[in-house]
Structure formats: structure tokens, C-alpha cells
Design an enzyme around this catalytic site. Structure first.
Site, mmCIF file in Angstrom:
data_model
loop_
_atom_site.group_PDB
_atom_site.id
_atom_site.type_symbol
_atom_site.label_atom_id
_atom_site.label_comp_id
_atom_site.label_asym_id
_atom_site.label_seq_id
_atom_site.Cartn_x
_atom_site.Cartn_y
_atom_site.Cartn_z
ATOM 1 N N GLY A 79 0.137 5.642 2.337
ATOM 2 C CA GLY A 79 1.279 4.797 2.655
ATOM 3 C C GLY A 79 1.527 4.721 4.152
ATOM 4 O O GLY A 79 1.759 3.648 4.715
ATOM 5 N N GLY B 147 0.813 -1.201 0.000
ATOM 6 C CA GLY B 147 0.000 0.000 0.000
ATOM 7 C C GLY B 147 0.851 1.257 0.000
ATOM 8 O O GLY B 147 0.329 2.363 0.039
ATOM 9 N N CYS B 148 2.162 1.090 -0.036
ATOM 10 C CA CYS B 148 3.087 2.223 -0.126
ATOM 11 C C CYS B 148 3.652 2.273 -1.540
ATOM 12 O O CYS B 148 4.005 1.237 -2.083
ATOM 13 C CB CYS B 148 4.259 2.059 0.842
ATOM 14 N N GLU B 149 3.748 3.484 -2.095
ATOM 15 C CA GLU B 149 4.392 3.617 -3.401
ATOM 16 C C GLU B 149 5.879 3.354 -3.277
ATOM 17 O O GLU B 149 6.492 2.763 -4.147
ATOM 18 C CB GLU B 149 4.145 5.011 -3.973
ATOM 19 N N SER B 150 6.469 3.818 -2.176
ATOM 20 C CA SER B 150 7.883 3.552 -1.895
ATOM 21 C C SER B 150 7.954 2.249 -1.121
ATOM 22 O O SER B 150 6.997 1.860 -0.459
ATOM 23 C CB SER B 150 8.477 4.670 -1.028
#
Length: 137
Positions: free
Chosen positions: A121, A50-53
Site C-alpha cells: 500500500g 493498491g491499498c487495502e485501506s
């Protein structure tokens, strides 16, 4: 609820900064202080979805209180995660469930740094903390 010592320190330091640029620089410094995770800990099991990073999260419970460690490949996210850890480390599982992420970043004066994707995120990181705590309790 009384804030953990690290959270109170974060609150004092961040609210003492005059402008956004000083807070952003401070955020980067906090991110650099995150304890490093070993390559063995940077696994899919510890990856926050659920985090882009990429963010990895590991939690340990001692005497009913949680200590989390995390790492990220993005500097700003490392800083945001570092101040989140300051807020949650040392809490019990019920106290952890009571943490209001938006309120915490608002108190720190960092809400402006929370784009929708960063906010999502960080919520995913907090949810992963809840999952880790629930499995152990």
C-alpha cells in the site's frame, strides 16, 4: 542526500523511542497531525489504488518542489503516510524518484509495522506520487 527538515525530525523522534509500543503510539500521533483533505479532494481521481485501506493523495508543486497531502480511513495507515510525507515533502521530482521506502521505514524502526499488504500500500502511495510528479514535469 540531505533529508528534509521534517524527515530529520521524524528520524530523531522515532529513533529516540525505546520500544515498539512507544513508536506505535508516536505513529498514531503523527497520523493525527495530517492536514485534512476536503470532501471535494476525496475523489476517485485522488484515491490511491493498491491499498487495502482508503488513501487519498493530493500533490502541489511550488518552485520545483513537491508538497503532498493525504488522508486515510485507517489510523495506522495515516501514521505511516504521515512519516512518508515527512520524507518526501519539499523534494524535486528527481529526488522523489530516489526515495527508498523500505530503507526509510527501516531507519525509523518501523519495518516491523510493515506487513506485506501495508508495504504494498505504501509503495502504491509512493508510485502515485511519482505519477503526479511525472504529469506535472
Amino acid at each position: 542526500m540531505t533529508l528534509p527538515a521534517d524527515a530529520q525530525m521524524a528520524l530523531d523522534v522515532f529513533t529516540g523511542q525505546q520500544g515498539w509500543e512507544q513508536r506505535a503510539r508516536l505513529l498514531m500521533q503523527w497520523g493525527e497531525r495530517l492536514p485534512t483533505l476536503t470532501d471535494d479532494e476525496k475523489t476517485d481521481e485522488h484515491l490511491v489504488h493498491g491499498c487495502e485501506s482508503k488513501v487519498w493523495l493530493v500533490g502541489d508543486k511550488t518552485a520545483g518542489h513537491w508538497q503532498f497531502r493525504a488522508s486515510s480511513d485507517a489510523r495506522v495507515i495515516r501514521g505511516l503516510v504521515a512519516v512518508l510525507l515527512a520524507r518526501v515533502n519539499g523534494l524535486s521530482a528527481p529526488e522523489l524518484r530516489g526515495v527508498d521506502l523500505a530503507d526509510w521505514f527501516d531507519q525509523l524502526g518501523l519495518s516491523r509495522q510493515l506487513s506485506a499488504s501495508r508495504s504494498n500500500g505504501l509503495n502504491a502511495v509512493l508510485q502515485k506520487m511519482h505519477q503526479i510528479a511525472a504529469v506535472s514535469d
